[in-house]
Design a protein around this motif. Structure first.
Motif, PDB file in Angstrom:
ATOM      1  N   VAL A 227       0.846  -1.194   0.000  1.00 37.15           N
ATOM      2  CA  VAL A 227       0.000   0.000   0.000  1.00 37.15           C
ATOM      3  C   VAL A 227       0.883   1.247   0.000  1.00 37.15           C
ATOM      4  O   VAL A 227       1.925   1.292   0.660  1.00 37.15           O
ATOM      5  N   SER A 228       0.469   2.269  -0.706  1.00 35.64           N
ATOM      6  CA  SER A 228       1.266   3.495  -0.808  1.00 35.64           C
ATOM      7  C   SER A 228       1.421   4.167   0.552  1.00 35.64           C
ATOM      8  O   SER A 228       0.544   4.071   1.428  1.00 35.64           O
ATOM      9  N   ALA A 229       2.529   4.874   0.728  1.00 30.75           N
ATOM     10  CA  ALA A 229       2.792   5.570   1.988  1.00 30.75           C
ATOM     11  C   ALA A 229       1.705   6.589   2.296  1.00 30.75           C
ATOM     12  O   ALA A 229       1.340   6.791   3.464  1.00 30.75           O
ATOM     13  N   GLU A 230       1.175   7.244   1.271  1.00 26.44           N
ATOM     14  CA  GLU A 230       0.146   8.262   1.483  1.00 26.44           C
ATOM     15  C   GLU A 230      -1.124   7.661   2.083  1.00 26.44           C
ATOM     16  O   GLU A 230      -1.720   8.248   2.994  1.00 26.44           O
ATOM     17  N   ARG A 231      -1.542   6.493   1.583  1.00 28.22           N
ATOM     18  CA  ARG A 231      -2.755   5.859   2.114  1.00 28.22           C
ATOM     19  C   ARG A 231      -2.527   5.376   3.542  1.00 28.22           C
ATOM     20  O   ARG A 231      -3.412   5.492   4.396  1.00 28.22           O
ATOM     21  N   VAL A 232      -1.355   4.822   3.799  1.00 22.17           N
ATOM     22  CA  VAL A 232      -1.020   4.384   5.158  1.00 22.17           C
ATOM     23  C   VAL A 232      -1.031   5.578   6.109  1.00 22.17           C
ATOM     24  O   VAL A 232      -1.593   5.526   7.208  1.00 22.17           O
ATOM     25  N   ARG A 233      -0.400   6.676   5.683  1.00 19.04           N
ATOM     26  CA  ARG A 233      -0.356   7.884   6.511  1.00 19.04           C
ATOM     27  C   ARG A 233      -1.756   8.386   6.832  1.00 19.04           C
ATOM     28  O   ARG A 233      -2.066   8.729   7.982  1.00 19.04           O
ATOM     29  N   ASP A 234      -2.607   8.464   5.828  1.00 15.92           N
ATOM     30  CA  ASP A 234      -3.952   8.986   6.046  1.00 15.92           C
ATOM     31  C   ASP A 234      -4.733   8.114   7.026  1.00 15.92           C
ATOM     32  O   ASP A 234      -5.494   8.623   7.863  1.00 15.92           O
ATOM     33  N   LYS A 338      15.673  13.348  15.085  1.00  9.82           N
ATOM     34  CA  LYS A 338      16.147  12.927  13.766  1.00  9.82           C
ATOM     35  C   LYS A 338      15.351  11.719  13.267  1.00  9.82           C
ATOM     36  O   LYS A 338      14.995  11.637  12.083  1.00  9.82           O
ATOM     37  N   MET A 339      15.060  10.779  14.157  1.00  7.70           N
ATOM     38  CA  MET A 339      14.277   9.601  13.775  1.00  7.70           C
ATOM     39  C   MET A 339      12.855   9.997  13.380  1.00  7.70           C
ATOM     40  O   MET A 339      12.270   9.433  12.453  1.00  7.70           O
ATOM     41  N   THR A 340      12.304  10.967  14.099  1.00  6.39           N
ATOM     42  CA  THR A 340      10.953  11.449  13.785  1.00  6.39           C
ATOM     43  C   THR A 340      10.912  12.050  12.386  1.00  6.39           C
ATOM     44  O   THR A 340       9.985  11.774  11.604  1.00  6.39           O
ATOM     45  N   LYS A 341      11.898  12.871  12.066  1.00  5.83           N
ATOM     46  CA  LYS A 341      11.962  13.459  10.723  1.00  5.83           C
ATOM     47  C   LYS A 341      12.018  12.370   9.656  1.00  5.83           C
ATOM     48  O   LYS A 341      11.309  12.424   8.642  1.00  5.83           O
ATOM     49  N   MET A 344       8.572  10.331   9.468  1.00 13.10           N
ATOM     50  CA  MET A 344       7.487  11.129   8.913  1.00 13.10           C
ATOM     51  C   MET A 344       7.723  11.423   7.440  1.00 13.10           C
ATOM     52  O   MET A 344       6.771  11.499   6.653  1.00 13.10           O
ATOM     53  N   ALA A 345       8.969  11.588   7.047  1.00  6.10           N
ATOM     54  CA  ALA A 345       9.283  11.800   5.628  1.00  6.10           C
ATOM     55  C   ALA A 345       8.922  10.553   4.816  1.00  6.10           C
ATOM     56  O   ALA A 345       8.386  10.658   3.708  1.00  6.10           O
TER      57      ALA A 345
END
Length: 493
Positions: A227-234, A338-341, A344-345
């Motif tokens: 699954v795309s990162a965008e769908r997972v993020r949403d 740094k891990m958070t950046k 999230m990226a």
């Protein structure tokens, strides 16, 4: 009471109450829904309220976002809704969905309805593709069987108000359990994101996940990577913004899904010392998240919630067992930022959000860095300057980061932070801390020193800013004298 004096079955009573709620909700939206349905009927098609809209109607929480399904193809849907709706959009038309907005009523009673009409469909993922393959169906039964869960596989045919529930969704809704219309393996293979939706619904609705569904989630967790990162993020955002995200996050961790979408979270399941005496960082982080939510004042705050969840993700990498038996996590806030950046990226979060969340993670220990002693005015100024527009969220995050059961220690920390906030308020009134800047700007520095733009101007500005933070506002003459004194030293070196 039933004949013979026995009480009605509790589940049947719940179903009856749900049906009454649904009738009330459907009557509210009927002027819009029925009007649209009659237009489809006149064109030779059917229309039904479906999925989450029916579920929410039964729960008594139907809003003005309405989902419909139809046997009409997208081009026919466009032809029907364009003369009727106030606005139409085709963003999802490749997946069979047409969206529109319709205003009903007038004056103070006017309501805007956001409507999506989707052609009967089935979709599945190719194992080498991140995009679903869409094919259209001919019956509502075909459409409902491809829905994610039985509680979302109910429909109400309009305008007749015929209730359609081929998979027992009403009973599962009453039991507050998540099951799939077909086998969970087939459902999750069709769209692996449904595994994350199960966790989200557990958080949003407080539903239990059926054992066979949780087993399939565990066995198929790796499938989420298609699954795309965008769908997972949403989907992750919806979970985090729910009323009780802990339940959903724990399900992601327990099934192994988190190891693929947010691996830093399960890695927090470590004891704070080798004797297993203290709660692990994972449970602490979930508690901090809940305590941060309790401090929200203007609705769910994604920035704060992400920071609360991720604030300690640098601990596993920085854990050290000291010679005296203690455990240290030196600079875990810097490593964690740094891990958070990075995480999230990878999840394609907006840059501004990444910047704010990682900054809060970096600053979450700043309060403790000053110890329990009296804060100097200089320390307060630096704290406010470093937090900038995130100060209010930093207050909430710092307060939430106290999960000790020692009431005396917790009380002392709260009083210390109360004192800090009082000091900030006093200094803000005196010095306008929110806009801390040197007493001379760049143009004044260049004019007084007779220099052109360049590194020296920046160095002078930084020097004056340090003086401002250390001593507070200066009179103009004093600032000029301090600048000339600094410049004299620079010219001699």
């Amino acid at each position: 009471m039933t004949p013979g004096g026995s009480s009605p079955d509790p589940q049947h009573r719940q179903l009856s109450e749900a049906q009454r709620r649904a009738v009330s909700e459907l009557l509210r939206v009927s002027p819009v829904a029925d009007d649209l349905a009659r237009r489809f009927e006149a064109a030779g098609f059917t229309l039904a309220l479906v999925g989450g809209s029916v579920r929410d109607a039964l729960l008594g929480r139907l809003g003005n976002d309405l989902d419909f399904t139809t046997d009409a193809r997208p081009e026919d849907v466009l032809r029907i809704v364009r003369p009727w709706a106030d606005a139409v959009w085709e963003v999802g038309i490749a997946f069979g969905t047409v969206g529109c907005r319709k205003t009903a009523g007038g004056g103070a009673d006017a309501q805007d309805f956001l409507i999506e009409v989707t052609t009967y469909r089935s979709e599945s993922y190719d194992r080498t593709s991140r995009k679903p393959e869409v094919s259209y169906g001919d019956t509502i039964e075909e459409d409902l069987v491809r829905r994610d869960f039985t509680v979302n596989a109910m429909a109400v045919a309009l305008p007749a108000k015929q209730f359609i529930d081929p998979h027992g969704g009403l009973e599962d809704l009453a039991a507050r359990v998540l099951r799939t219309p077909g086998t969970p393996e087939q459902s999750f293979d069709d769209d692996p994101l449904r595994m994350m939706r199960a966790a989200r619904f557990a958080a949003q609705l407080g539903f239990e996940v059926a054992p066979e569904v949780q087993t399939a989630m565990t066995d198929m967790a790796e499938r989420i990577e298609i699954v795309s990162a965008e769908r997972v993020r949403d989907e992750l955002n919806k979970l985090l913004l729910s009323a009780h995200p802990r339940a959903g996050l724990k399900l992601l961790v327990e099934t192994g899904l988190a190891a693929h979408v947010l691996p830093e979270l399960p890695k927090l399941r470590l004891e704070r010392d080798e004797h297993h005496r203290h709660k692990d960082v994972y449970e602490h982080s979930l508690t901090v998240l809940e305590q941060a939510i309790a401090l929200e004042q203007q609705g769910p705050d994604l920035t704060l919630r992400l920071a609360a969840l991720l604030h300690d993700i640098g601990k596993p990498r920085t854990r050290r067992f000291e010679k005296d038996g203690r455990v240290s996590f030196h600079h875990h806030e810097v490593v964690g930022a740094k891990m958070t950046k990075a995480r999230m990226a990878k999840l394609k979060y907006p840059n501004d959000l990444i910047k704010d969340v990682s900054r809060l993670v970096e600053l979450h220990l700043r309060f403790h860095g000053y110890g329990t002693g009296e804060w100097t005015d200089s320390a307060v100024r630096r704290y406010v300057r470093d937090a900038g527009p995130l100060l209010d969220r930093l207050h909430k995050l710092t307060r939430s980061d106290c999960t000790t059961r020692n009431k005396r220690k917790a009380g002392a920390l709260q009083r210390a932070y109360d004192g800090l906030e009082d000091r900030i308020e006093v200094l803000q009134e005196q010095e306008e801390l929110d806009a801390i800047r040197p007493d001379l700007d760049g143009n004044e520095i260049m004019k007084l020193l007779g220099i052109a733009p360049g590194p020296a101007v920046g160095q002078a500005y930084k020097h004056l800013l340090e003086l401002r933070l250390e001593h507070g506002p200066m009179e103009h003459e004093a600032a000029v004298a301090a600048l000339r004194e600094w410049w004299a030293v620079q010219e001699q070196s």
